[in-house]
Design an enzyme around this catalytic site. Structure first.
Site, PDB file in Angstrom:
ATOM      1  N   ASP A   1     -22.777  27.097  43.902  1.00 34.43           N
ATOM      2  CA  ASP A   1     -21.783  28.344  43.747  1.00 34.43           C
ATOM      3  C   ASP A   1     -20.365  27.465  43.981  1.00 34.43           C
ATOM      4  OD1 ASP A   1     -21.317  30.937  43.674  1.00 34.43           O
ATOM      5  OD2 ASP A   1     -20.869  30.371  45.958  1.00 34.43           O
TER       6      ASP A   1
ATOM      7  N   THR B   1     -17.458  32.087  39.073  1.00 34.38           N
ATOM      8  CA  THR B   1     -16.715  31.203  40.019  1.00 34.38           C
ATOM      9  C   THR B   1     -16.543  29.634  39.842  1.00 34.38           C
ATOM     10  OG1 THR B   1     -18.304  31.041  41.987  1.00 34.38           O
ATOM     11  CG2 THR B   1     -17.273  32.382  42.133  1.00 34.38           C
ATOM     12  N   THR B   2     -17.584  29.108  39.107  1.00 35.73           N
ATOM     13  CA  THR B   2     -17.409  27.780  38.358  1.00 35.73           C
ATOM     14  C   THR B   2     -16.929  27.806  37.669  1.00 35.73           C
ATOM     15  OG1 THR B   2     -19.922  27.044  39.586  1.00 35.73           O
ATOM     16  CG2 THR B   2     -18.868  25.334  38.149  1.00 35.73           C
TER      17      THR B   2
ATOM     18  N   ASP C   1     -24.810  36.992  44.561  1.00 37.42           N
ATOM     19  CA  ASP C   1     -24.595  37.081  43.305  1.00 37.42           C
ATOM     20  C   ASP C   1     -25.223  37.692  42.170  1.00 37.42           C
ATOM     21  OD1 ASP C   1     -22.921  34.574  44.107  1.00 37.42           O
ATOM     22  OD2 ASP C   1     -22.917  33.681  42.717  1.00 37.42           O
TER      23      ASP C   1
END
Length: 532
Positions: free
Chosen positions: A66, A99-100, A400
């Site tokens: 994550d 988020t990546t 998530d």
């Protein structure tokens, strides 16, 4: 004389040149630092992305892919690199997923800006052009998206599964996706909701069993076990009281001391204490309460052994050490009111439930409350895992998945996944750039090329030939196949909607906008000043 003049001119020129050179150096230093952060987490993008093992100074180990978690725990010193850490936090707050991707896009855009700067384009011009490109991107993405109704459970499940596919616990996505969807649907009114308060969904982690044993509980779960020997472990038709006062004898102030000189005085104090506690317990019993939740106390024992003994005799179940921050959630979930003093311990302040019981989970116990009479819109998820690392990753993955469903509640639209939106954006922006003139056209084209980093990285991480895969993908999109994407499982390009790889529109739009804003901020910086 002429030589001196010439030297003066040269001196002036070199001073002028050095002055111009410093902002450029600062800019390239910022770009290099931010790109280093982006490259560090690039390998963890997508369903075939690698995991990172993070060790804290205390020796705690975290295994995750994550982006927000990795960056949060990384020790980043350079101020520009810290901006990328903040960027992933912003995406985590706004969308919860991607988020990546957002950091990888920002890294690629910075790479593009470096090439534009070398060509001599002014940073302000690059920043403004990128801002326009981001706005245009949102228009294109919204045009590609398909609307969604919250009653369409299948699409919600596919979105949650797509979010879970890149996680360590991806093999359990069939179990965790329905839990995430049901949890969000229980705490909102699907017809009018525009947001989801994730504080209404409580996640409780318990070591033991496997992730398959994770369950959604309509009611409430407490991590603590019941207290007091001889007290009941199961209560039907429960009346639940939540107290914020202490069931122990009052203490003197810190500085004071009570000196006892003989046994008679000591005996009297013991009798008084016993009478004081018995009075409290009788009052609790009189209100009809048979399950007592006691808030944690700092100043003195929230409940002492004598009180527990009396409560057990009167068949009242006790759960102590309720955290202060859980009080609001408990009141909302059980329909009770917190009781701050004995005078307010009245039947109307109690919550009602069909069953309160202590349940064995692995090596420890939890208290489960089910069949709540006046339940608010709250729900609990009991997550199980064989060890701490798996348990924490399962918790992050469920969070998530919940965030993805929250995105769909906020903005009810879906788009394809698998690198399809990015390559379509790249193609459309390149087409649009032909209608522009001057430097802006260059910047738009650079922005469009930079977005190809997502499909490129997906292919790279899946072990495919990245260049040929992205070229074929670009070709298919040029022929009008908007939903063609990289099928990681089959290792080829397919219509990604047939594979049910979908994601919320909000994840993609916020990723592009936030990445462009961060790059714009970094472009505008021309000096770093240290203060004392």
């Amino acid at each position: 004389m002429s030589r001196v003049k010439a030297r003066g001119k040269m001196g002036g020129k070199s001073a002028d040149y050095q002055d111009k050179d410093k902002p450029t150096q600062i800019r390239f230093s910022n770009i290099t630092a931010a790109k280093a952060v982006s490259d560090a987490i690039r390998t963890s993008l997508g369903p075939r992305g690698m995991d990172k093992m993070i060790q804290s100074p205390r020796g705690d180990v975290t295994i995750t892919n994550d982006g927000a978690t990795i960056l949060k725990q990384m020790q980043v010193l350079h101020p520009a690199a810290k901006m990328l850490v903040e960027l992933s936090k912003a995406q985590d707050v706004e969308a919860g997923d991607g988020t990546t991707s957002v950091v990888v896009i920002a890294g690629s855009l910075l790479d593009a800006t470096a090439k534009l700067l070398v060509k001599g384009i002014h940073p302000s011009m690059i920043a403004d052009a990128f801002q326009h490109a981001a706005e245009k991107s949102i228009e294109i993405l919204e045009g590609m998206s398909s609307p969604l109704h919250l009653s369409d459970r299948e699409s919600l499940l596919h979105s949650a599964s797509t979010a879970l596919n890149s996680k360590v616990v991806s093999q359990y996505s069939g179990i965790l996706s329905p839990i995430a969807v049901d949890a969000v649907m229980r705490v909102i009114d699907p017809t009018s909701a525009t947001n989801v308060d994730l504080n209404d969904i409580k996640i409780i982690k318990k070591i033991g069993g496997t992730v398959e044993d994770t369950e959604l509980i309509e009611g409430m779960v407490f991590n603590q076990k019941t207290t007091g020997a001889g007290g009941p472990n199961k209560v039907e038709k429960a009346k639940i009281g939540l107290v914020q006062f202490c069931l122990s004898p009052p203490k003197t102030d810190m500085e004071n001391q009570v000196v006892i000189s003989d046994y008679a005085q000591m005996d009297r104090i013991m009798k008084e204490e016993r009478q004081y506690i018995l009075n409290i317990v009788k009052q609790i019993k009189k209100a009809g309460c048979n399950v007592l939740l006691i808030q944690k106390s700092i100043l003195r024992d929230a409940v002492n052994d004598l009180a527990l003994h009396f409560l057990a005799k009167m068949k009242i179940m006790v759960v102590k050490d309720i955290e202060r921050e859980d009080i609001e959630f408990i009141c909302k979930g059980l329909g009770c009111k917190p009781i701050a003093s004995l005078d307010h311990f009245l039947p109307e302040n109690l919550g009602h439930a069909n069953l309160v019981e202590e349940v064995q989970t692995g090596s420890s116990k939890v208290v489960k409350i089910t069949g709540v009479a006046y339940q608010g819109r709250t729900v609990s998820i009991l997550v199980r895992g064989s060890n701490k690392l798996v348990l924490e990753e399962a918790d992050r993955s469920i969070h998530d998945a919940l965030c993805v469903i929250r995105c769909l509640v906020k903005k009810r639209a879906l788009i394809a996944g698998g690198g399809a939106p990015e390559i379509e954006l790249s193609l459309r922006l390149r087409e649009f750039s032909h209608s522009l003139t001057g430097m802006e056209q260059y910047c738009f084209r650079a922005f469009a090329d930079a977005l190809e980093v997502i499909p490129f990285t997906l292919a790279e991480n899946a072990g495919l030939n990245a260049i040929s895969t992205v070229t074929e993908l670009r070709n298919r999109h040029a022929q009008g196949e908007k939903t063609a994407g990289i099928n990681v499982r089959k290792g080829c390009i397919t219509n990604i909607l047939e594979e049910n790889v979908v994601q919320p529109l909000l994840v993609s739009t916020s990723a592009v906008v936030l990445a462009a804003e961060t790059v714009r901020s970094i472009m505008k910086i021309d000096d770093i000043v240290n203060t004392r």
